[in-house]
Write an enzyme that holds these catalytic residues in place. Structure first.
Site, PDB file in Angstrom:
ATOM      1  N   ASP A 209      45.638  -3.550  42.055  1.00 40.49           N
ATOM      2  CA  ASP A 209      44.519  -4.365  41.601  1.00 40.49           C
ATOM      3  C   ASP A 209      43.195  -3.719  41.997  1.00 40.49           C
ATOM      4  O   ASP A 209      43.039  -3.209  43.107  1.00 40.49           O
ATOM      5  CB  ASP A 209      44.640  -5.752  42.235  1.00 40.49           C
ATOM      6  CG  ASP A 209      43.595  -6.723  41.749  1.00 40.49           C
ATOM      7  OD1 ASP A 209      43.548  -6.978  40.535  1.00 40.49           O
ATOM      8  OD2 ASP A 209      42.815  -7.221  42.581  1.00 40.49           O
ATOM      9  N   GLU A 266      44.964  -0.313  38.043  1.00 38.92           N
ATOM     10  CA  GLU A 266      44.045  -1.120  37.246  1.00 38.92           C
ATOM     11  C   GLU A 266      42.667  -0.518  37.483  1.00 38.92           C
ATOM     12  O   GLU A 266      41.925  -0.929  38.374  1.00 38.92           O
ATOM     13  CB  GLU A 266      44.065  -2.589  37.670  1.00 38.92           C
ATOM     14  CG  GLU A 266      43.201  -3.454  36.752  1.00 38.92           C
ATOM     15  CD  GLU A 266      42.586  -4.673  37.415  1.00 38.92           C
ATOM     16  OE1 GLU A 266      42.228  -5.602  36.675  1.00 38.92           O
ATOM     17  OE2 GLU A 266      42.454  -4.688  38.656  1.00 38.92           O
TER      18      GLU A 266
END
Length: 537
Positions: A209, A266
């Site tokens: 993330d 990401e």
């Protein structure tokens, strides 16, 4: 197809947002036993791996992306035994398991941050976050002009143990999500330990993330403009060169485990070339292709982003990835719809899916897109849980619309998401009865059966999946068409992204179409917003 150790190069990975997938205990929130019970759906769909959004212990103020304990399962999702059983069951069904990792920030309930506050100025735990004195004679202004991506300033002032106003701490997201300082060696040491913890329990990889946000520019200089969640521009807090040392370290760790364990970034890079830096041979394995996700439904733009993506990844020896939806963006069945025309949006979504699954590399699916689920924009304000919704007074923070729990069967909510008549943490639309898994299973032409057919063909056809070969075919500019080859096998795909029907030369076997087409054995009349797959004679 890729070898076992290189499985990720052509994998189709299905994202599960656990709280919205399946609820096993009737509390209205999806959980790990619920996910485990529905794994046969993913096997039958034909995907290669499942990516689980966060299920770690924390206050759940941002859908699990505020982690208090990276080694524990939050009770709302189950137990550590449930996580291990899910991993084992997935492997037994032939599915790999990728779990989310949230290294940019923790929850403010994390033990480190709680000690940093409790011990006050001088605490060594403050060095693991970004604590700074405020500006002005009373220190009552934030240390710089950075804005939170969830609205308001990216800084919150603390209160010292004696009750006096204290230093400020950085949070690019909500105040309950303080950013780690990755310059501190203990932060890197802790995350290596977390990686090992889950690798030892059998996970096949990590989706990282905010992979582009770990390292901030030296001195934390002013930004000069507001931060945005989906920002592809250079900033003092995105895409700093120092992040790559982190991922080189992680790659060595991942490579020390057998079976092709992977890292997926990401990473919102300002260019595809910058994104490709995250997947150089000694760094992570894949990076999400947000330039493709944000591409307009325009034939020239689609062709350009495909070419640019393949070229950027080819330069570093990494596979391209393709994605149309996830838990942070409007579902593509709605996003691609002109003027909220739901029928056109679904036609385009189906065509976009066939285009995506035909491209070289790896593809990511988001739960529910195989059902053609639209965005749910009209949720009651008092049911919304996106933290940005409150912080911006409703101007932003509408991610709940893509997180509404899935419909599995039945003619009324919760449609098999949980026990009959039970709650769901977000309300499901009445019209979703016709979109459920049961309602679409075995129905010719349904979106679910289109996905099943496409994934079966992708797995079976030698020219589909990995590699980076793609040759554009001459023809109508509004109808991008390409050919792929492997050995003696040839595959072709065409998509009409224009406004008028187009005649496409199709001599051979028509494999699949996203909508009904007329095929006379030599040509197909391709309606707008329609894609076809075929093998030439």
């Amino acid at each position: 197809m890729a070898t076992d150790g290189q499985w990720w190069r052509d994998a189709v990975v299905y994202q599960v947002y656990p709280r919205s997938f399946a609820d096993s205990n009737g509390d209205g929130v999806g959980d790990l036993p619920g996910v485990r019970s529905r794994l046969p759906h993913l096997r039958d769909l034909g995907v290669d791996a499942v990516w689980l959004s966060p299920f770690y212990a924390g206050p759940q103020a941002d859908g699990g992306y505020d982690v208090a304990d990276y080694r524990a399962v939050d009770p709302v999702f189950g137990t550590s035994a449930d996580a291990e059983a899910l991993i084992d069951e997935a492997h037994a069904l032939g599915l790999r398991v990728v779990v989310d990792l949230v290294p940019n920030h923790s929850s403010d309930r994390h033990a480190w941050f709680r000690r940093a506050l409790a011990e006050g100025p001088g605490s060594p735990f403050r060095d693991r976050y970004h604590f700074r004195p405020g500006l002005g004679p009373r220190g009552d202004r934030p240390p710089n002009d950075w804005g939170s991506l969830f609205g308001g300033p990216a800084w919150t002032r603390t209160t010292d143990p004696d009750g006096s106003p204290g230093d400020w701490y950085l949070h690019l997201f909500a105040p309950g999500q303080p950013d780690f300082d990755w310059e501190h060696p203990e932060v890197a040491r802790e995350f290596r330990s977390v990686l090992r913890f889950w690798l030892d329990r059998g996970v096949d990889g990590f989706r990282v993330d905010v992979a582009h946000g770990l390292v901030k520019a030296a001195g934390l200089p002013d930004h000069g403009r507001s931060a945005r969640l989906l920002d592809l521009t250079a900033t003092p807090f995105w895409d700093q060169d120092g992040v790559h040392e982190v991922y080189r370290d992680w790659r060595r760790l991942l490579d020390s485990y057998p079976g092709g364990r992977i890292g997926v970034a990401e990473a919102w890079g300002p260019t595809l070339a910058r994104t490709a830096r995250y997947v150089r041979p000694d760094e992570l394995h894949q990076a999400f292709n947000f330039h493709y996700l944000t591409c307009a439904w325009d034939p020239a733009a689609l062709r350009a982003v495909v070419d640019d993506s393949l070229a950027a990844m080819r330069a570093v020896g990494a596979p391209a990835t393709w994605v149309l939806s996830n838990h942070d963006v409007v579902r593509h069945a709605t996003r691609l719809a002109p003027c909220a025309d739901r029928a056109t949006g679904l036609r385009r979504a189906r065509a976009a899916t066939l285009l995506m699954l035909a491209l070289p590399g790896s593809a990511y699916l988001y739960q529910g897109e195989e059902l053609g689920l639209p965005e749910v924009p009209d949720l009651p304000d008092d049911r919304r849980q996106d933290p940005a919704f409150r912080r911006t007074g409703g101007r932003d923070g509408h991610r709940d619309g893509c997180r509404v729990p899935l419909p599995w069967h039945g003619d009324r909510p919760p449609y098999g998401f949980g026990p009959p008549g039970g709650p769901s943490w977000l309300p499901q639309p009445d019209e979703w009865a016709g979109l459920s898994v049961a309602a679409q299973s075995g129905v010719p032409g349904s979106t679910l059966e289109l996905y099943r057919a496409a994934l079966a063909l992708r797995r079976a056809h030698p020219a589909l999946g990995g590699g980076d070969d793609l040759t554009w075919l001459a023809g109508d500019d509004a109808v991008p068409a390409f050919e792929r080859r492997a050995g003696g096998a040839v595959f072709r795909c065409a998509v009409n992204a224009g406004e008028h029907p187009a005649k496409v030369e199709v001599e051979g076997a028509l494999l699949l179409s996203s909508a009904p087409v007329d095929h006379d054995g030599a040509h197909v009349v391709l309606p707008p917003d329609t894609a076809i797959w075929w093998t030439p004679a």
